[in-house]
Design a protein around this motif. Structure first.
Motif, PDB file in Angstrom:
ATOM      1  N   ALA A   1       0.826  -1.205   0.000  1.00 52.71           N
ATOM      2  CA  ALA A   1       0.000   0.000   0.000  1.00 52.71           C
ATOM      3  C   ALA A   1       0.864   1.260   0.000  1.00 52.71           C
ATOM      4  CB  ALA A   1      -0.922   0.000   1.209  1.00 52.71           C
ATOM      5  N   VAL A   2       0.436   2.260  -0.744  1.00 51.70           N
ATOM      6  CA  VAL A   2       1.092   3.563  -0.777  1.00 51.70           C
ATOM      7  C   VAL A   2       0.117   4.590  -0.214  1.00 51.70           C
ATOM      8  CG1 VAL A   2       2.236   5.293  -2.193  1.00 51.70           C
ATOM      9  CG2 VAL A   2       2.329   2.885  -2.871  1.00 51.70           C
ATOM     10  N   ASP A   3       0.438   5.143   0.931  1.00 51.97           N
ATOM     11  CA  ASP A   3      -0.477   6.115   1.522  1.00 51.97           C
ATOM     12  C   ASP A   3       0.044   7.537   1.343  1.00 51.97           C
ATOM     13  OD1 ASP A   3       1.553   6.273   3.357  1.00 51.97           O
ATOM     14  OD2 ASP A   3       0.354   5.696   5.091  1.00 51.97           O
ATOM     15  N   GLN A   4      -0.652   8.480   1.935  1.00 53.52           N
ATOM     16  CA  GLN A   4      -0.348   9.907   1.869  1.00 53.52           C
ATOM     17  C   GLN A   4      -0.381  10.424   0.435  1.00 53.52           C
ATOM     18  OE1 GLN A   4       2.011  11.235   5.516  1.00 53.52           O
ATOM     19  NE2 GLN A   4       3.130   9.407   4.853  1.00 53.52           N
ATOM     20  N   LEU A   5      -1.320   9.873  -0.336  1.00 46.44           N
ATOM     21  CA  LEU A   5      -1.556  10.364  -1.687  1.00 46.44           C
ATOM     22  C   LEU A   5      -2.125  11.773  -1.599  1.00 46.44           C
ATOM     23  CD1 LEU A   5      -3.226   7.154  -3.131  1.00 46.44           C
ATOM     24  CD2 LEU A   5      -0.836   7.854  -3.392  1.00 46.44           C
ATOM     25  N   ASN A   6      -1.620  12.671  -2.437  1.00 47.05           N
ATOM     26  CA  ASN A   6      -1.981  14.075  -2.297  1.00 47.05           C
ATOM     27  C   ASN A   6      -2.604  14.612  -3.582  1.00 47.05           C
ATOM     28  OD1 ASN A   6      -2.219  16.535  -1.043  1.00 47.05           O
ATOM     29  ND2 ASN A   6      -0.038  16.916  -0.839  1.00 47.05           N
ATOM     30  N   GLU A   7      -2.038  15.640  -4.186  1.00 42.91           N
ATOM     31  CA  GLU A   7      -2.628  16.280  -5.368  1.00 42.91           C
ATOM     32  C   GLU A   7      -2.709  15.295  -6.527  1.00 42.91           C
ATOM     33  OE1 GLU A   7      -3.818  18.888  -8.404  1.00 42.91           O
ATOM     34  OE2 GLU A   7      -1.815  18.058  -8.532  1.00 42.91           O
ATOM     35  N   LEU A   8      -3.812  15.367  -7.285  1.00 44.41           N
ATOM     36  CA  LEU A   8      -4.094  14.390  -8.325  1.00 44.41           C
ATOM     37  C   LEU A   8      -4.274  15.052  -9.686  1.00 44.41           C
ATOM     38  CD1 LEU A   8      -6.852  12.271  -6.507  1.00 44.41           C
ATOM     39  CD2 LEU A   8      -4.381  11.839  -6.524  1.00 44.41           C
TER      40      LEU A   8
ATOM     41  N   GLY B   1      -5.856   0.150  -9.023  1.00 47.83           N
ATOM     42  CA  GLY B   1      -5.105   0.826  -7.980  1.00 47.83           C
ATOM     43  C   GLY B   1      -3.616   0.561  -8.044  1.00 47.83           C
ATOM     44  N   GLU B   2      -3.185  -0.263  -8.992  1.00 46.93           N
ATOM     45  CA  GLU B   2      -1.758  -0.574  -9.103  1.00 46.93           C
ATOM     46  C   GLU B   2      -0.989   0.600  -9.712  1.00 46.93           C
ATOM     47  OE1 GLU B   2      -0.093  -3.057  -7.989  1.00 46.93           O
ATOM     48  OE2 GLU B   2      -1.729  -4.356  -7.340  1.00 46.93           O
ATOM     49  N   VAL B   3       0.162   0.888  -9.127  1.00 50.44           N
ATOM     50  CA  VAL B   3       1.063   1.878  -9.697  1.00 50.44           C
ATOM     51  C   VAL B   3       1.719   1.270 -10.924  1.00 50.44           C
ATOM     52  CG1 VAL B   3       3.158   3.227  -9.317  1.00 50.44           C
ATOM     53  CG2 VAL B   3       1.490   2.967  -7.454  1.00 50.44           C
ATOM     54  N   ASN B   4       1.594   1.944 -12.082  1.00 52.25           N
ATOM     55  CA  ASN B   4       2.203   1.422 -13.295  1.00 52.25           C
ATOM     56  C   ASN B   4       3.334   2.295 -13.819  1.00 52.25           C
ATOM     57  OD1 ASN B   4       0.951   3.546 -14.816  1.00 52.25           O
ATOM     58  ND2 ASN B   4      -0.891   2.297 -15.037  1.00 52.25           N
ATOM     59  N   GLY B   5       3.659   3.362 -13.078  1.00 47.93           N
ATOM     60  CA  GLY B   5       4.780   4.211 -13.449  1.00 47.93           C
ATOM     61  C   GLY B   5       5.191   5.083 -12.287  1.00 47.93           C
ATOM     62  N   VAL B   6       6.486   5.329 -12.156  1.00 46.69           N
ATOM     63  CA  VAL B   6       7.014   6.187 -11.095  1.00 46.69           C
ATOM     64  C   VAL B   6       7.921   7.240 -11.722  1.00 46.69           C
ATOM     65  CG1 VAL B   6       8.390   6.314  -8.992  1.00 46.69           C
ATOM     66  CG2 VAL B   6       6.920   4.334  -9.384  1.00 46.69           C
ATOM     67  N   LEU B   7       7.565   8.508 -11.527  1.00 44.55           N
ATOM     68  CA  LEU B   7       8.375   9.621 -12.006  1.00 44.55           C
ATOM     69  C   LEU B   7       9.160  10.187 -10.834  1.00 44.55           C
ATOM     70  CD1 LEU B   7       9.250  11.798 -14.029  1.00 44.55           C
ATOM     71  CD2 LEU B   7       7.137  13.041 -13.467  1.00 44.55           C
ATOM     72  N   ASP B   8      10.483  10.061 -10.879  1.00 44.02           N
ATOM     73  CA  ASP B   8      11.353  10.570  -9.824  1.00 44.02           C
ATOM     74  C   ASP B   8      11.864  11.944 -10.245  1.00 44.02           C
ATOM     75  OD1 ASP B   8      13.214  11.100  -7.868  1.00 44.02           O
ATOM     76  OD2 ASP B   8      14.138   9.120  -7.922  1.00 44.02           O
ATOM     77  N   THR B   9      11.481  12.983  -9.501  1.00 46.78           N
ATOM     78  CA  THR B   9      11.873  14.350  -9.847  1.00 46.78           C
ATOM     79  C   THR B   9      13.107  14.826  -9.082  1.00 46.78           C
ATOM     80  OG1 THR B   9      10.551  15.497  -8.152  1.00 46.78           O
ATOM     81  CG2 THR B   9       9.417  14.851 -10.203  1.00 46.78           C
ATOM     82  N   SER B  10      13.719  13.938  -8.290  1.00 41.55           N
ATOM     83  CA  SER B  10      14.816  14.376  -7.423  1.00 41.55           C
ATOM     84  C   SER B  10      16.012  14.907  -8.190  1.00 41.55           C
ATOM     85  CB  SER B  10      15.255  13.228  -6.505  1.00 41.55           C
ATOM     86  OG  SER B  10      15.709  12.121  -7.262  1.00 41.55           O
TER      87      SER B  10
ATOM     88  N   ILE C   1      -4.291   7.982 -13.361  1.00 46.35           N
ATOM     89  CA  ILE C   1      -4.303   8.990 -12.309  1.00 46.35           C
ATOM     90  C   ILE C   1      -2.857   9.234 -11.894  1.00 46.35           C
ATOM     91  CG2 ILE C   1      -5.078   9.585  -9.990  1.00 46.35           C
ATOM     92  CD1 ILE C   1      -7.348   7.502 -10.411  1.00 46.35           C
ATOM     93  N   TRP C   2      -2.448  10.486 -11.907  1.00 45.45           N
ATOM     94  CA  TRP C   2      -1.124  10.858 -11.420  1.00 45.45           C
ATOM     95  C   TRP C   2      -1.277  11.432 -10.017  1.00 45.45           C
ATOM     96  CZ3 TRP C   2       3.318  10.445 -14.620  1.00 45.45           C
ATOM     97  CH2 TRP C   2       3.061  10.065 -15.939  1.00 45.45           C
TER      98      TRP C   2
ATOM     99  N   LEU D   1       3.440   9.320  -8.742  1.00 39.05           N
ATOM    100  CA  LEU D   1       3.003   7.990  -9.148  1.00 39.05           C
ATOM    101  C   LEU D   1       1.965   8.072 -10.261  1.00 39.05           C
ATOM    102  CD1 LEU D   1       2.519   6.322  -5.640  1.00 39.05           C
ATOM    103  CD2 LEU D   1       4.624   6.572  -6.984  1.00 39.05           C
ATOM    104  N   ARG D   2       2.069   7.147 -11.218  1.00 32.85           N
ATOM    105  CA  ARG D   2       1.031   6.965 -12.229  1.00 32.85           C
ATOM    106  C   ARG D   2       0.268   5.701 -11.876  1.00 32.85           C
ATOM    107  NH1 ARG D   2       3.110   5.917 -18.133  1.00 32.85           N
ATOM    108  NH2 ARG D   2       3.225   3.799 -17.294  1.00 32.85           N
ATOM    109  N   ILE D   3      -1.057   5.829 -11.748  1.00 31.32           N
ATOM    110  CA  ILE D   3      -1.883   4.781 -11.150  1.00 31.32           C
ATOM    111  C   ILE D   3      -2.956   4.322 -12.131  1.00 31.32           C
ATOM    112  CG2 ILE D   3      -3.446   4.247  -9.230  1.00 31.32           C
ATOM    113  CD1 ILE D   3      -2.050   6.684  -7.768  1.00 31.32           C
ATOM    114  N   ASN D   4      -3.156   3.017 -12.193  1.00 34.60           N
ATOM    115  CA  ASN D   4      -4.263   2.438 -12.950  1.00 34.60           C
ATOM    116  C   ASN D   4      -5.528   2.573 -12.092  1.00 34.60           C
ATOM    117  OD1 ASN D   4      -6.192   0.756 -14.082  1.00 34.60           O
ATOM    118  ND2 ASN D   4      -4.772  -0.905 -14.527  1.00 34.60           N
TER     119      ASN D   4
END
Length: 284
Positions: free
Chosen positions: A199-206, A231-240, A213-214, A224-227
């Motif tokens: 589980a991934v919690d603390q989901l914020n702006e969408l 509810g599965e995450v199908n992509g992760v964008l790392d902005t660091s 759903i991003w 996160l990019r979400i189906n």
């Protein structure tokens, strides 16, 4: 785990992470989840298993209002930007040119009732819905004038909000996304979000776009990019690794705000709370 509200978060400094986020958002590993709409299968461009490792490049920078505690960010069909903000007695929602969201650039603005702490917002047809943090009130507005036309109540906290064209999608700081009727705000379904089964919690702006759903995750540089079906995450964008000077300036708070640029296939706007810049990036 105690959840800290999106509206009372301490400033994020580069490289700082909360242990709760490290525990709740596992490292990107091989996954056997169904990528669902929008894909996510590895295509040789950084994908790992069914979860794609996404990259971004900054292609433009636009001024933003550094006094805006940004809670909602969306590009309207007409091309202008819709921004909703937080903080007690200072919460508002406004429309502004997409390439200029500076302090005096708003073309239409409406203050939220001072008793409310504003959160995410979205447009659906001729209406705009704006969340409040702890008061369980969603304000319905006219999309052109931003005048309030109605309101609805909900249980729990309000964090992020987007429209997929048929339903509204709402986050509340947990791992759950709630689907709502765009006319009445009544609950029509929900899904729990997971990355590699955790589980991934603390989901914020969408942001809802292209069937996915991003989601910003509080206190994390990843988006996160979400189906929405699974509810599965199908992509992760790392902005660091992105050069985003606005997040390093004194007083800047966390990364929060992602919005697809209409008419493009891979352009998004990203910003944060009390940032003086909105960045346009290409995602691949």
């Amino acid at each position: 785990m105690a959840l800290y509200p999106s509206s009372s978060r301490p400033s994020l400094r580069h490289g700082v992470r909360l242990m709760s986020v490290l525990l709740s958002v596992p490292p990107l590993v091989l996954s056997s989840c169904d990528s669902g709409s929008g894909g996510g299968d590895s295509d040789g461009s950084g994908g790992t298993g069914d979860v794609a490792s996404l990259s971004a490049e900054v292609v433009a920078e636009y001024p933003s209002d550094p006094t805006s505690f940004t809670q909602g960010l969306e590009v309207m069909p007409e091309g202008d930007l819709l921004v909703s903000t937080g903080k007690e007695g200072q919460s508002r929602i406004y429309r502004t040119p997409r390439t200029d969201a500076s302090h005096d650039a708003a073309t239409v603005s409406a203050d939220l009732d001072p008793q409310y702490f504003g959160e995410g917002s979205t447009r659906h047809g001729d209406d705009i819905w704006q969340l409040t943090w702890k008061h369980g009130v969603a304000v319905k507005r006219d999309a052109a004038t931003l005048e309030q036309t109605d309101e609805a109540s909900y249980t729990g906290e309000g964090w992020g909000l987007c429209s997929n064209g048929e339903r509204l999608v709402m986050s509340d700081g947990s791992d759950k996304l709630t689907f709502r009727d765009p006319s009445t705000f009544a609950v029509t379904g929900e899904v729990s979000v997971a990355l590699d089964g955790d589980a991934v919690d603390q989901l914020n702006e969408l942001d809802c776009s292209d069937g996915d759903i991003w989601a910003n995750v509080w206190y994390d540089d990843r988006i996160l990019r979400i189906n929405p079906a699974t509810g599965e995450v199908n992509g992760v964008l790392d902005t660091s690794d992105l050069d985003l000077p606005a997040r390093e300036k004194d007083g800047a708070d966390v990364l929060n705000g992602i919005a697809k640029v209409p008419g493009t296939t891979d352009h998004f706007l990203i910003t944060g709370k009390l940032w003086d810049t909105v960045y346009e990036v290409t995602v691949k």
